[in-house]
Design an enzyme around this catalytic site. Sequence first.
Site, PDB file in Angstrom:
ATOM      1  N   GLU A  14      33.166 146.538  21.530  1.00 19.03           N
ATOM      2  CA  GLU A  14      32.029 147.301  21.754  1.00 19.03           C
ATOM      3  C   GLU A  14      31.493 147.846  20.375  1.00 19.03           C
ATOM      4  O   GLU A  14      32.347 148.424  19.545  1.00 19.03           O
ATOM      5  CB  GLU A  14      31.974 148.588  22.406  1.00 19.03           C
ATOM      6  CG  GLU A  14      30.657 149.368  22.784  1.00 19.03           C
ATOM      7  CD  GLU A  14      30.803 150.746  23.493  1.00 19.03           C
ATOM      8  OE1 GLU A  14      31.738 151.578  22.927  1.00 19.03           O
ATOM      9  OE2 GLU A  14      29.921 150.903  24.156  1.00 19.03           O
TER      10      GLU A  14
ATOM     11  N   GLU B 239      32.816 158.139  32.266  1.00 16.12           N
ATOM     12  CA  GLU B 239      31.610 157.185  31.991  1.00 16.12           C
ATOM     13  C   GLU B 239      32.078 156.577  30.539  1.00 16.12           C
ATOM     14  O   GLU B 239      31.870 157.225  29.670  1.00 16.12           O
ATOM     15  CB  GLU B 239      30.498 157.649  32.120  1.00 16.12           C
ATOM     16  CG  GLU B 239      30.110 158.245  33.592  1.00 16.12           C
ATOM     17  CD  GLU B 239      28.716 158.803  33.891  1.00 16.12           C
ATOM     18  OE1 GLU B 239      28.027 158.889  32.861  1.00 16.12           O
ATOM     19  OE2 GLU B 239      28.528 159.020  35.089  1.00 16.12           O
TER      20      GLU B 239
ATOM     21  N   LYS C 239      31.282 171.052  26.325  1.00 15.66           N
ATOM     22  CA  LYS C 239      31.405 170.768  25.068  1.00 15.66           C
ATOM     23  C   LYS C 239      30.540 169.374  24.674  1.00 15.66           C
ATOM     24  O   LYS C 239      30.905 168.408  24.814  1.00 15.66           O
ATOM     25  CB  LYS C 239      32.902 170.473  24.476  1.00 15.66           C
ATOM     26  CG  LYS C 239      33.003 170.617  22.992  1.00 15.66           C
ATOM     27  CD  LYS C 239      34.277 169.959  22.329  1.00 15.66           C
ATOM     28  CE  LYS C 239      33.846 168.389  22.208  1.00 15.66           C
ATOM     29  NZ  LYS C 239      32.847 168.058  21.332  1.00 15.66           N
TER      30      LYS C 239
ATOM     31  N   CYS D  27      25.179 153.084  26.262  1.00 15.02           N
ATOM     32  CA  CYS D  27      26.407 152.401  26.607  1.00 15.02           C
ATOM     33  C   CYS D  27      26.010 151.226  27.542  1.00 15.02           C
ATOM     34  O   CYS D  27      26.677 150.433  27.865  1.00 15.02           O
ATOM     35  CB  CYS D  27      27.311 153.427  27.663  1.00 15.02           C
ATOM     36  SG  CYS D  27      26.184 154.038  28.808  1.00 15.02           S
TER      37      CYS D  27
HETATM   38  P1  NAD Z   1      33.631 159.690  21.692  1.00 15.40           P
HETATM   39  O1  NAD Z   1      34.621 159.425  22.718  1.00 15.40           O
HETATM   40  O2  NAD Z   1      34.149 159.745  20.439  1.00 15.40           O
HETATM   41  O3  NAD Z   1      33.243 161.356  21.754  1.00 15.40           O
HETATM   42  C1  NAD Z   1      32.755 161.855  22.937  1.00 15.40           C
HETATM   43  C2  NAD Z   1      32.973 163.261  23.171  1.00 15.40           C
HETATM   44  O4  NAD Z   1      34.602 163.540  23.491  1.00 15.40           O
HETATM   45  C3  NAD Z   1      32.679 164.243  21.956  1.00 15.40           C
HETATM   46  O5  NAD Z   1      32.173 165.589  22.513  1.00 15.40           O
HETATM   47  C4  NAD Z   1      33.918 164.438  21.287  1.00 15.40           C
HETATM   48  O6  NAD Z   1      33.915 165.445  20.372  1.00 15.40           O
HETATM   49  C5  NAD Z   1      35.155 164.362  22.410  1.00 15.40           C
HETATM   50  N1  NAD Z   1      36.358 164.236  22.256  1.00 15.40           N
HETATM   51  C6  NAD Z   1      36.658 163.094  21.168  1.00 15.40           C
HETATM   52  N2  NAD Z   1      37.990 163.200  21.323  1.00 15.40           N
HETATM   53  C7  NAD Z   1      38.425 163.954  22.228  1.00 15.40           C
HETATM   54  C8  NAD Z   1      39.939 164.463  22.781  1.00 15.40           C
HETATM   55  N3  NAD Z   1      40.973 163.841  22.312  1.00 15.40           N
HETATM   56  N4  NAD Z   1      39.837 165.543  23.649  1.00 15.40           N
HETATM   57  C9  NAD Z   1      38.739 165.631  24.386  1.00 15.40           C
HETATM   58  N5  NAD Z   1      37.528 165.592  23.688  1.00 15.40           N
HETATM   59  C10 NAD Z   1      37.270 164.461  22.796  1.00 15.40           C
HETATM   60  O7  NAD Z   1      32.495 159.093  21.884  1.00 15.40           O
HETATM   61  P2  NAD Z   1      31.127 158.917  21.127  1.00 15.40           P
HETATM   62  O8  NAD Z   1      31.121 158.231  19.780  1.00 15.40           O
HETATM   63  O9  NAD Z   1      30.662 160.468  20.958  1.00 15.40           O
HETATM   64  O10 NAD Z   1      30.049 158.244  22.059  1.00 15.40           O
HETATM   65  C11 NAD Z   1      30.044 156.974  22.065  1.00 15.40           C
HETATM   66  C12 NAD Z   1      30.764 156.092  22.926  1.00 15.40           C
HETATM   67  O11 NAD Z   1      30.411 156.662  24.313  1.00 15.40           O
HETATM   68  C13 NAD Z   1      30.512 154.563  23.360  1.00 15.40           C
HETATM   69  O12 NAD Z   1      31.849 154.060  23.372  1.00 15.40           O
HETATM   70  C14 NAD Z   1      29.700 154.583  24.382  1.00 15.40           C
HETATM   71  O13 NAD Z   1      29.849 153.143  25.071  1.00 15.40           O
HETATM   72  C15 NAD Z   1      30.170 155.750  25.286  1.00 15.40           C
HETATM   73  N6  NAD Z   1      29.286 156.039  26.399  1.00 15.40           N
HETATM   74  C16 NAD Z   1      29.234 155.655  27.476  1.00 15.40           C
HETATM   75  C17 NAD Z   1      28.371 156.156  28.597  1.00 15.40           C
HETATM   76  C18 NAD Z   1      28.394 155.867  30.037  1.00 15.40           C
HETATM   77  O14 NAD Z   1      27.661 156.279  30.837  1.00 15.40           O
HETATM   78  N7  NAD Z   1      29.447 154.794  30.272  1.00 15.40           N
HETATM   79  C19 NAD Z   1      27.267 156.772  28.165  1.00 15.40           C
HETATM   80  C20 NAD Z   1      27.105 157.323  27.064  1.00 15.40           C
HETATM   81  C21 NAD Z   1      28.204 156.828  25.948  1.00 15.40           C
HETATM   82  O1  6OD Z   2      20.935 157.378  33.025  1.00 20.57           O
HETATM   83  C1  6OD Z   2      22.109 158.061  33.283  1.00 20.57           C
HETATM   84  O2  6OD Z   2      22.276 158.708  34.277  1.00 20.57           O
HETATM   85  C2  6OD Z   2      23.305 157.775  32.338  1.00 20.57           C
HETATM   86  N1  6OD Z   2      24.440 158.432  32.878  1.00 20.57           N
HETATM   87  C3  6OD Z   2      23.220 156.954  31.349  1.00 20.57           C
HETATM   88  C4  6OD Z   2      24.262 156.583  30.246  1.00 20.57           C
HETATM   89  C5  6OD Z   2      23.664 155.957  29.157  1.00 20.57           C
HETATM   90  C6  6OD Z   2      24.960 155.996  28.178  1.00 20.57           C
HETATM   91  O3  6OD Z   2      24.897 155.707  26.996  1.00 20.57           O
END
Ligand code: NAD
Ligand code: 6OD
Length: 484
Positions: free
Chosen positions: A383, A247, A171, A281
């Site tokens: 964040e 993640e 998804k 992130c």
């Molecule tokens: P989000 O958590 O709002 O959404 C991520 C995904 O989860 C979307 O597809 C969303 O539809 C889905 N989702 C939301 N609520 C859900 C639920 N209750 N059950 C199942 N699915 C659900 O995050 P975002 O706003 O899309 O992305 C930004 C965030 O992601 C930031 O906090 C960022 O730091 C984090 N991020 C982390 C990494 C990492 O590798 N650690 C990488 C990229 C982004």
């Molecule tokens: O480079 C990657 O493999 C990875 N997981 C990056 C994540 C970035 C976060 O926004």
Amino acid sequence: MSDQVTHFIGGVQVAEGATFATHDPVTGGVVRLVHEADRAVVDKAVAAARAAQPGWAALPVAERAGWMRRLADAIEARFEELVAAEIADTGKSITQTRTLDIPRGAANFRSFAEIAAQRPDEAFHLKDVLSYTVRRPLGVVAVIVPWNLPFLLATWKIGPALVAGNAIVVKPSEHTPGSMAVLADIAAEIGLPPGVLNVVHGLGGDSTGQFLVEHPGVDAVTFTGESRTGSTIMKGVADRVKPVSFELGGKNAGLVFADADLDVAVEGSVRSVFTNGGQVCLCTERLYVERPVFEEFVTRLAKRAGELRFGRPEDEDTTMMPMISAEHRDKVLSYYRLAESEGAEFRAGGGVPSFGDERDGGYYVEPTVLTGLPSDSRVNREEIFGPVCHVAPFDTEAEAVALANDSEYGLAATVWTSRLSRAHRVAQSLEAGLVWVNTWYLRDLRTPFGGVKLSGIGREGGTDSLDFYSEPTTITIKLEPEHE
Ligand code: NAD
Ligand code: 6OD
């Protein structure tokens, strides 16, 4: 790809569920209509995955690896279509999309193909006892990904999950369905066995995402997104004790020592703070700079922030992109206003750029450099996920490490120093899953990737991914019959 995004289930397009619109972050205009998977559509996708999984798992790993290479080849063949889909959804620059987002998709499939195909089984020999381990796939895995690096992050999970023998239901984020719709089309085009890769579109909580992760036919969840969402998903799957790989968010620190090459530290920090509009992130939101070079560093960083180019995505020299949505832009701006009320000094930015064209309807904010806040301010603790950092001085190495570790998050950190012993010592003292020294976001896909504290659970990357997407069974054989 059509402007109506449908689900991909059992190898065919499924246009079911009400539609919602996605918006172009550059102008605010509508990009596409997307079908939202309700419980019935999610049921179908999970059933298709369950039906396909045993046959897929029965293939030799070399054959599954071959499919991964074919996916990579097809990504390269449809490269510009993927670039266009990603840009339409996110407003990213064409340069970044061509050099990072889409090439990493192909690299994700290729590298996990190689790692899986070459991985030896483990065996332990103890006198007349042989123990060895076989790994089985988990079954059906839900892959839930965010909007910031949509193709890169989805394929980072899809590649290892598939090559390990799982069937998956992906998804994508509701904001960025485009590149996964192209990948679904690619899977059909190359004849990937139907049901092995399914894609459902929709929202998160109380919608497609939640229906999927909590579905009894889903054996495990791999999720990238906000820490709060990770916590919600964890509660939702707790009763079934599903394995999760998370993640999550970051509040990453960068430490600049006075012995660093300041040109490298400034340019590296420009990348680590502002890449992808700060919507990575791994981006640095807290910089700590040794006092003798603090003022020079801040002045130079602020100048470079002001030089970033808000071009259109298709301009090759564009270096600043919009926020993903009006809601996210408002969230980032609310932190700019919070910084003001907390008493910050704005060394760059703080507002919204004005273009005098249709981009005024988009979701842009200015790259922003702040100073003057205490480490317990909300701006320094929460964040923000935008093009903004706070810079504070430090006097000793121990203080720098303590400041960096003073966070509920622990995803990534950067250290800028020319002293080798300091680089190792500091890197090993930081509470983070990833530490870069004199660079940022330099990736070797074989290494473990993930965070500590609120930043995640588990590691993906290399054999860590293959370990998550499979379960070991240990078989122990007494080599001499016991009663002879
Ligand atoms: P989000 O958590 O709002 O959404 C991520 C995904 O989860 C979307 O597809 C969303 O539809 C889905 N989702 C939301 N609520 C859900 C639920 N209750 N059950 C199942 N699915 C659900 O995050 P975002 O706003 O899309 O992305 C930004 C965030 O992601 C930031 O906090 C960022 O730091 C984090 N991020 C982390 C990494 C990492 O590798 N650690 C990488 C990229 C982004
Ligand atoms: O480079 C990657 O493999 C990875 N997981 C990056 C994540 C970035 C976060 O926004």
